[in-house]
Motif scaffolding. Structure first.
Motif, PDB file in Angstrom:
ATOM      1  N   GLY A 194     -19.013  47.876  18.039  1.00 31.43           N
ATOM      2  CA  GLY A 194     -19.609  46.985  17.760  1.00 31.43           C
ATOM      3  C   GLY A 194     -21.317  47.497  17.788  1.00 31.43           C
ATOM      4  N   ALA A 195     -21.744  45.152  17.591  1.00 28.34           N
ATOM      5  CA  ALA A 195     -23.401  46.180  17.455  1.00 28.34           C
ATOM      6  C   ALA A 195     -24.478  46.679  18.682  1.00 28.34           C
ATOM      7  CB  ALA A 195     -24.027  44.429  16.885  1.00 28.34           C
ATOM      8  N   PHE A 196     -24.057  46.577  19.929  1.00 24.88           N
ATOM      9  CA  PHE A 196     -24.106  46.202  21.302  1.00 24.88           C
ATOM     10  C   PHE A 196     -23.156  47.333  21.584  1.00 24.88           C
ATOM     11  CE2 PHE A 196     -27.202  46.111  24.479  1.00 24.88           C
ATOM     12  CZ  PHE A 196     -28.711  46.887  24.284  1.00 24.88           C
ATOM     13  N   THR A 197     -23.275  48.197  22.966  1.00 21.04           N
ATOM     14  CA  THR A 197     -22.864  48.856  24.048  1.00 21.04           C
ATOM     15  C   THR A 197     -22.386  47.819  24.931  1.00 21.04           C
ATOM     16  OG1 THR A 197     -24.843  48.921  25.007  1.00 21.04           O
ATOM     17  CG2 THR A 197     -24.734  51.008  23.933  1.00 21.04           C
ATOM     18  N   LYS A 198     -23.169  46.857  24.873  1.00 20.72           N
ATOM     19  CA  LYS A 198     -22.220  45.639  26.226  1.00 20.72           C
ATOM     20  C   LYS A 198     -21.942  44.701  26.448  1.00 20.72           C
ATOM     21  CE  LYS A 198     -24.760  48.369  28.923  1.00 20.72           C
ATOM     22  NZ  LYS A 198     -24.779  48.924  31.025  1.00 20.72           N
ATOM     23  N   PRO A 199     -20.568  45.014  26.154  1.00 21.76           N
ATOM     24  CA  PRO A 199     -18.975  43.333  25.670  1.00 21.76           C
ATOM     25  C   PRO A 199     -20.335  41.917  25.270  1.00 21.76           C
ATOM     26  CG  PRO A 199     -18.204  45.151  27.027  1.00 21.76           C
ATOM     27  CD  PRO A 199     -19.876  45.202  27.289  1.00 21.76           C
ATOM     28  N   VAL A 200     -20.514  41.553  26.115  1.00 22.59           N
ATOM     29  CA  VAL A 200     -21.399  40.121  25.879  1.00 22.59           C
ATOM     30  C   VAL A 200     -22.953  40.055  24.738  1.00 22.59           C
ATOM     31  CG1 VAL A 200     -22.275  37.675  27.107  1.00 22.59           C
ATOM     32  CG2 VAL A 200     -20.366  38.833  28.373  1.00 22.59           C
ATOM     33  N   ALA A 201     -23.351  41.187  24.785  1.00 22.17           N
ATOM     34  CA  ALA A 201     -24.254  41.174  23.837  1.00 22.17           C
ATOM     35  C   ALA A 201     -23.600  41.906  22.924  1.00 22.17           C
ATOM     36  CB  ALA A 201     -25.214  42.545  24.721  1.00 22.17           C
ATOM     37  N   SER A 202     -22.816  42.022  22.806  1.00 26.39           N
ATOM     38  CA  SER A 202     -22.725  43.101  21.682  1.00 26.39           C
ATOM     39  C   SER A 202     -21.823  41.568  20.793  1.00 26.39           C
ATOM     40  CB  SER A 202     -21.327  43.973  21.462  1.00 26.39           C
ATOM     41  OG  SER A 202     -20.846  44.413  20.449  1.00 26.39           O
ATOM     42  N   PRO A 352     -25.988  42.513  29.704  1.00 24.89           N
ATOM     43  CA  PRO A 352     -26.891  41.546  29.659  1.00 24.89           C
ATOM     44  C   PRO A 352     -26.034  40.084  29.467  1.00 24.89           C
ATOM     45  CG  PRO A 352     -26.788  43.042  28.480  1.00 24.89           C
ATOM     46  CD  PRO A 352     -26.054  43.658  29.004  1.00 24.89           C
ATOM     47  N   LEU A 353     -26.617  38.995  30.642  1.00 26.64           N
ATOM     48  CA  LEU A 353     -25.934  37.906  30.342  1.00 26.64           C
ATOM     49  C   LEU A 353     -25.917  36.442  30.089  1.00 26.64           C
ATOM     50  CD1 LEU A 353     -24.571  37.742  33.638  1.00 26.64           C
ATOM     51  CD2 LEU A 353     -23.001  38.734  31.618  1.00 26.64           C
ATOM     52  N   LYS A 354     -25.399  35.634  29.345  1.00 25.94           N
ATOM     53  CA  LYS A 354     -26.240  34.391  28.803  1.00 25.94           C
ATOM     54  C   LYS A 354     -27.038  33.388  29.793  1.00 25.94           C
ATOM     55  CE  LYS A 354     -23.054  33.295  25.957  1.00 25.94           C
ATOM     56  NZ  LYS A 354     -22.084  32.734  25.195  1.00 25.94           N
ATOM     57  N   GLY A 355     -28.039  32.726  29.601  1.00 25.32           N
ATOM     58  CA  GLY A 355     -28.465  31.652  30.628  1.00 25.32           C
ATOM     59  C   GLY A 355     -29.465  31.935  30.684  1.00 25.32           C
ATOM     60  N   LEU A 367     -31.877  33.374  27.572  1.00 26.52           N
ATOM     61  CA  LEU A 367     -31.123  34.678  27.047  1.00 26.52           C
ATOM     62  C   LEU A 367     -30.392  35.267  26.423  1.00 26.52           C
ATOM     63  CD1 LEU A 367     -30.232  35.537  31.481  1.00 26.52           C
ATOM     64  CD2 LEU A 367     -32.203  37.126  30.251  1.00 26.52           C
ATOM     65  N   LEU A 368     -29.993  35.899  25.538  1.00 24.88           N
ATOM     66  CA  LEU A 368     -29.380  36.352  24.640  1.00 24.88           C
ATOM     67  C   LEU A 368     -29.133  35.334  23.571  1.00 24.88           C
ATOM     68  CD1 LEU A 368     -26.341  37.862  26.493  1.00 24.88           C
ATOM     69  CD2 LEU A 368     -27.736  38.772  24.069  1.00 24.88           C
ATOM     70  N   LYS A 369     -30.302  34.552  23.566  1.00 21.43           N
ATOM     71  CA  LYS A 369     -30.182  33.247  22.317  1.00 21.43           C
ATOM     72  C   LYS A 369     -31.260  33.410  21.709  1.00 21.43           C
ATOM     73  CE  LYS A 369     -29.309  28.237  22.372  1.00 21.43           C
ATOM     74  NZ  LYS A 369     -28.408  28.383  21.523  1.00 21.43           N
ATOM     75  N   PRO A 370     -31.324  33.489  20.688  1.00 20.00           N
ATOM     76  CA  PRO A 370     -32.590  33.672  19.376  1.00 20.00           C
ATOM     77  C   PRO A 370     -33.680  31.611  20.150  1.00 20.00           C
ATOM     78  CG  PRO A 370     -31.043  33.064  18.287  1.00 20.00           C
ATOM     79  CD  PRO A 370     -30.438  33.299  19.441  1.00 20.00           C
ATOM     80  N   ALA A 371     -35.408  32.849  20.214  1.00 21.74           N
ATOM     81  CA  ALA A 371     -36.285  31.187  20.634  1.00 21.74           C
ATOM     82  C   ALA A 371     -37.134  32.115  20.401  1.00 21.74           C
ATOM     83  CB  ALA A 371     -35.460  31.377  22.064  1.00 21.74           C
ATOM     84  N   ARG A 372     -37.828  30.689  20.518  1.00 21.21           N
ATOM     85  CA  ARG A 372     -39.627  30.792  19.817  1.00 21.21           C
ATOM     86  C   ARG A 372     -40.436  31.454  20.643  1.00 21.21           C
ATOM     87  NH1 ARG A 372     -42.811  32.182  15.988  1.00 21.21           N
ATOM     88  NH2 ARG A 372     -44.888  30.628  16.472  1.00 21.21           N
ATOM     89  N   GLY A 405     -30.206  31.940  37.202  1.00 17.75           N
ATOM     90  CA  GLY A 405     -29.993  31.844  36.037  1.00 17.75           C
ATOM     91  C   GLY A 405     -29.221  32.617  34.898  1.00 17.75           C
ATOM     92  N   LYS A 406     -28.617  33.453  35.492  1.00 12.30           N
ATOM     93  CA  LYS A 406     -27.382  34.095  34.779  1.00 12.30           C
ATOM     94  C   LYS A 406     -26.553  33.602  34.809  1.00 12.30           C
ATOM     95  CE  LYS A 406     -29.800  38.885  34.606  1.00 12.30           C
ATOM     96  NZ  LYS A 406     -30.546  38.196  34.796  1.00 12.30           N
ATOM     97  N   HIS A 407     -25.523  33.707  33.494  1.00 14.45           N
ATOM     98  CA  HIS A 407     -23.871  32.785  33.225  1.00 14.45           C
ATOM     99  C   HIS A 407     -23.721  33.971  33.790  1.00 14.45           C
ATOM    100  CE1 HIS A 407     -26.060  28.988  31.668  1.00 14.45           C
ATOM    101  NE2 HIS A 407     -26.722  28.723  32.600  1.00 14.45           N
ATOM    102  N   LEU A 408     -21.789  33.463  34.842  1.00 14.62           N
ATOM    103  CA  LEU A 408     -21.057  35.055  33.696  1.00 14.62           C
ATOM    104  C   LEU A 408     -20.309  33.985  33.792  1.00 14.62           C
ATOM    105  CD1 LEU A 408     -20.261  35.165  38.320  1.00 14.62           C
ATOM    106  CD2 LEU A 408     -21.379  36.964  37.027  1.00 14.62           C
ATOM    107  N   PRO A 409     -19.894  35.405  32.362  1.00 11.09           N
ATOM    108  CA  PRO A 409     -19.140  35.006  31.023  1.00 11.09           C
ATOM    109  C   PRO A 409     -17.795  34.536  31.845  1.00 11.09           C
ATOM    110  CG  PRO A 409     -19.201  37.399  31.669  1.00 11.09           C
ATOM    111  CD  PRO A 409     -19.974  36.935  32.661  1.00 11.09           C
ATOM    112  N   ASP A 410     -17.217  33.785  30.732  1.00  3.93           N
ATOM    113  CA  ASP A 410     -15.511  33.177  31.264  1.00  3.93           C
ATOM    114  C   ASP A 410     -14.571  34.525  30.616  1.00  3.93           C
ATOM    115  OD1 ASP A 410     -16.800  30.563  31.018  1.00  3.93           O
ATOM    116  OD2 ASP A 410     -16.633  30.518  29.041  1.00  3.93           O
ATOM    117  N   ALA A 411     -13.331  34.279  31.582  1.00  6.63           N
ATOM    118  CA  ALA A 411     -13.009  35.973  31.183  1.00  6.63           C
ATOM    119  C   ALA A 411     -12.354  35.779  29.812  1.00  6.63           C
ATOM    120  CB  ALA A 411     -11.164  34.965  31.851  1.00  6.63           C
ATOM    121  N   GLY A 412     -12.673  34.615  28.670  1.00  7.00           N
ATOM    122  CA  GLY A 412     -12.559  35.285  26.822  1.00  7.00           C
ATOM    123  C   GLY A 412     -13.841  35.317  26.515  1.00  7.00           C
TER     124      GLY A 412
END
Ligand SMILES: Cc1cc2nc3c(=O)[nH]c(=O)nc-3n(C[C@H](O)[C@H](O)[C@H](O)COP(=O)(O)OP(=O)(O)OC[C@H]3O[C@@H](n4cnc5c(N)ncnc54)[C@H](O)[C@@H]3O)c2cc1C
Length: 415
Positions: A194-202, A352-355, A367-372, A405-412
Motif C-alpha cells: 500500500g502507500a505506507f508501511t502501517k495500516p492506518v497511515a497507509s 501512526p493514528l488519527k487525532g 494527525l494524519l489529516k492535511p492541514a495548513r 489526543g490520539k484516537h484508537l482505530p475502530d476495528a473496521g
C-alpha cells in the motif's frame, strides 16, 4: 584522559557531541570524525526541485560543534572494536575508550541493474536523495511538461520513508499550478502492499493519492531500470513505461561498517532497540540512521533517541545498568501539496493514528489529516533544526511518544 570518538558530523553525530560535551567533565576528550565539512539539511532536498535554493541546505559542520570538541576531517576506513581503534583513509589511527557511530545511510543505485548508469545521464531518470540529484531534478522538472511520471521506491528501509510520497503530492501540485496536470500521468510505485508501511497511515495516504488522481503500483519489486526502452521492470515481469522516472535507490549502511564486520546484510548495525548499545560490542553505541532499529530513519528519531541515550551513556561509563528505554518515537510531517501537510507520530508499538498532537505555541496539530498548520510546522522545522536540534537544545516535544489526543482505530478502520 578518557577518549570518546563520534563517527559522523551529520544530524545524530552533531547532536550527540553537543549533548555529551555538556554532560561530561573536562577529563573527557571528544573527537568527531567526518569525511566532509559540509552539513546538509536533508529535509530541504525535497523542496529543491520546486522552490528551495540548493545553497540554503548547506552549512559548515564545524559551526555546530561546541568548544571542547575536536573535529577531524577524514574518511573512515575501518573500525577495530577489539583494539578500540578507528582507521582513517589518510593512514591515521584514532584510539577510543567509547565509540558512537553516527554515519547514517546512503543511497546506492548500483544495487538495481541499470539504475546508476541511468541516473548518471541526468536525462529521464532522476533522484532527490542527494544534493546533486535534487538540483538536477529541478532542471528536469522545468522542461518536462507532459508524459508518464513515475515516483518510485526501490526497497525499504529508506531514510525519511514518507519523502517519496511527499514528492508525489508536491509534483502533482506543481503540475496543477502550471495548468499541465491533465498532460502528466503520475504513478507512485512501491515495494509495499500500500502507500505506507502501517495500516492506518497507509489507508489515509492511499486515499490522498486517489483524491489527487495519482495511480498506485504496489508490491513492485524492482528488477531493473531499462533506460533505453524507458521502462521500469519488476521481478514478476510487470513493466511500467515512463518519460520521467524519479527513483529512490536502495539505502544502505556505509561501506566501512560492512568492511569492519559491524553491519547486517544492508550494512546497518544491530543494537538493542531500547538502549542503542551495539549488540556485539559494549563500548559502541549507534545513533541515527546507521543502526537497525525498527522505526523510521529520520532526524526526529535521531533527536529523541540522542536525548534518551545521554543518561544511558553516563550509566555505561560508570558501569551501572542503563536507565532509559528508547521507545522508537518518530514525528514526521508529510507535505501533501496545496500548502498543507499531514503529521505522523508513532513509536515501536503504536502505529501512526488519527487525532491531534499537542504542540506548544501553534498546536494542536492534526494527525494524519492535511492541514495548513502542519505545513507551517514543516517549514519552521528548518530553523528549529539549525538552532535547536543540532546544538542539543531541548524541544517542547517529549522524547517518549504520548497517547494524548490520539484516537484508537475502530476495528473496521484497519482493514
Ligand atoms: C529527501 C529527504 C528528506 C528528509 N526529510 C526529513 C524530515 O522531514 N524529517 C526528518 O526527521 N528527517 C528527514 N530526513 C531524514 C534525515 O535527514 C536523516 O534521518 C538524518 O539526517 C540522519 O542523521 P544521521 O546523523 O544518522 O546521518 P547523516 O545526517 O546522513 O550524517 C551522516 C554523516 O556521516 C558522514 N559519513 C558517512 N560515511 C563516512 C565515512 N566513511 N567517513 C567519514 N564520514 C562519513 C557523512 O559525511 C555525514 O556527515 C530526510 C532525508 C532525506 C534524504
Amino acid at each position: 584522559m578518557a577518549k570518546l570518538l563520534i563517527l559522523g558530523a551529520g544530524t545524530a553525530g552533531t547532536m550527540t557531541a553537543n549533548l555529551l560535551r555538556k554532560a561530561l567533565d573536562a577529563s573527557w576528550s571528544i573527537t568527531v570524525v567526518d569525511q566532509d565539512t559540509e552539513h546538509h539539511y536533508q529535509p530541504g532536498y525535497l523542496f529543491i526541485p520546486f522552490w528551495m535554493e540548493p545553497e540554503r541546505v548547506v552549512k559548515d559542520c564545524r559551526e555546530f560543534l561546541p568548544d571542547g570538541v575536536e573535529f577531524v576531517e577524514a574518511a573512515i576506513e575501518r573500525v577495530d572494536p577489539r583494539a578500540q581503534q578507528v582507521h582513517l583513509a589518510d593512514d591515521r589511527t584514532l584510539a577510543y575508550d567509547w565509540l558512537v557511530i553516527a554515519t547514517g545511510t546512503r543511497p546506492d543505485p548500483t544495487l538495481v541493474e541499470g539504475m546508476a548508469e541511468a541516473l548518471a545521464e541526468h536525462t529521464t531518470v532522476h533522484q532527490f536523495f542527494t544534493l546533486e540529484g535534487a538540483t538536477a531534478l529541478k532542471a528536469a522538472l522545468a522542461s518536462f511538461d507532459s508524459g508518464r511520471l513515475l515516483v518510485h521506491v526501490s526497497e525499504m528501509p529508506i531514510k525519511c520513508p514518507v519523502a517519496p510520497l511527499e514528492f508525489a503530492f508536491l509534483v502533482e501540485d506543481h503540475y496543477r499550478k502550471r495548468r499541465l496536470r491533465h498532460k502528466v500521468d503520475i504513478t507512485y510505485v512501491t515495494p509495499l502492499d500500500g502507500a505506507f508501511t502501517k495500516p492506518v497511515a497507509s489507508k489515509e495516504l492511499g486515499g490522498l493519492l486517489k483524491d489527487r488522481s495519482i495511480r498506485l503500483a504496489a508490491d513492485f519489486a524492482v528488477e531493473k531500470v531499462d533506460a533505453q526502452r524507458k521502462v521500469l521492470v519488476a521481478y514478476d515481469g510487470r513493466e511500467l513505461p515512463f518519460d520521467l522516472l524519479v527513483t529512490i535507490p536502495p539505502n544502505v549502511g556505509q561501506q566501512y561498517v560492512v568492511d569492519s564486520g559491524l553491519g547486517n546484510d544492508a550494512g546497518f548495525i544491530p543494537v538493542d532497540k531500547h538502549t542503542l548499545r551495539s549488540v556485539e560490542h559494549e563500548r559502541i553505541f549507534v545513533l541515527g540512521d546507521a543502526s537497525d532499529i525498527p522505526t523510521s530513519k529520520a532526524g526526529s528519531v535521531a533527536h529523541f533517541a540522542a536525548e534518551q541515550f545521554v543518561g544511558n551513556f553516563l550509566a555505561a561509563i560508570d558501569g551501572r545498568s542503563l536507565p532509559h528505554s528508547f521507545d522508537g518515537h518518530a514525528n514526521c510531517f508529510v507535505e501533501s501539496g496545496r500548502g498543507q501537510a499531514l503529521l505522523l507520530d508513532f513509536n515501536y508499538d503504536t502505529e501512526p493514528l488519527k487525532g491531534t498532537f499537542p504542540a506548544g505555541l501553534i498546536g494542536p496539530m492534526k494527525l494524519l489529516k492535511p492541514a495548513r498548520v502542519n505545513h507551517l510546522g514543516k517549514l519552521a522545522f528548518e530553523q528549529i533544526y539549525w538552532n535547536m536540534l543540532l546544538p542539543g537544545r531541548k524541544l517542547p516535544v517529549p522524547n517518549e511518544m504520548s497517547m494524548a489526543g490520539k484516537h484508537l482505530p475502530d476495528a473496521g478502520e484497519k482493514e
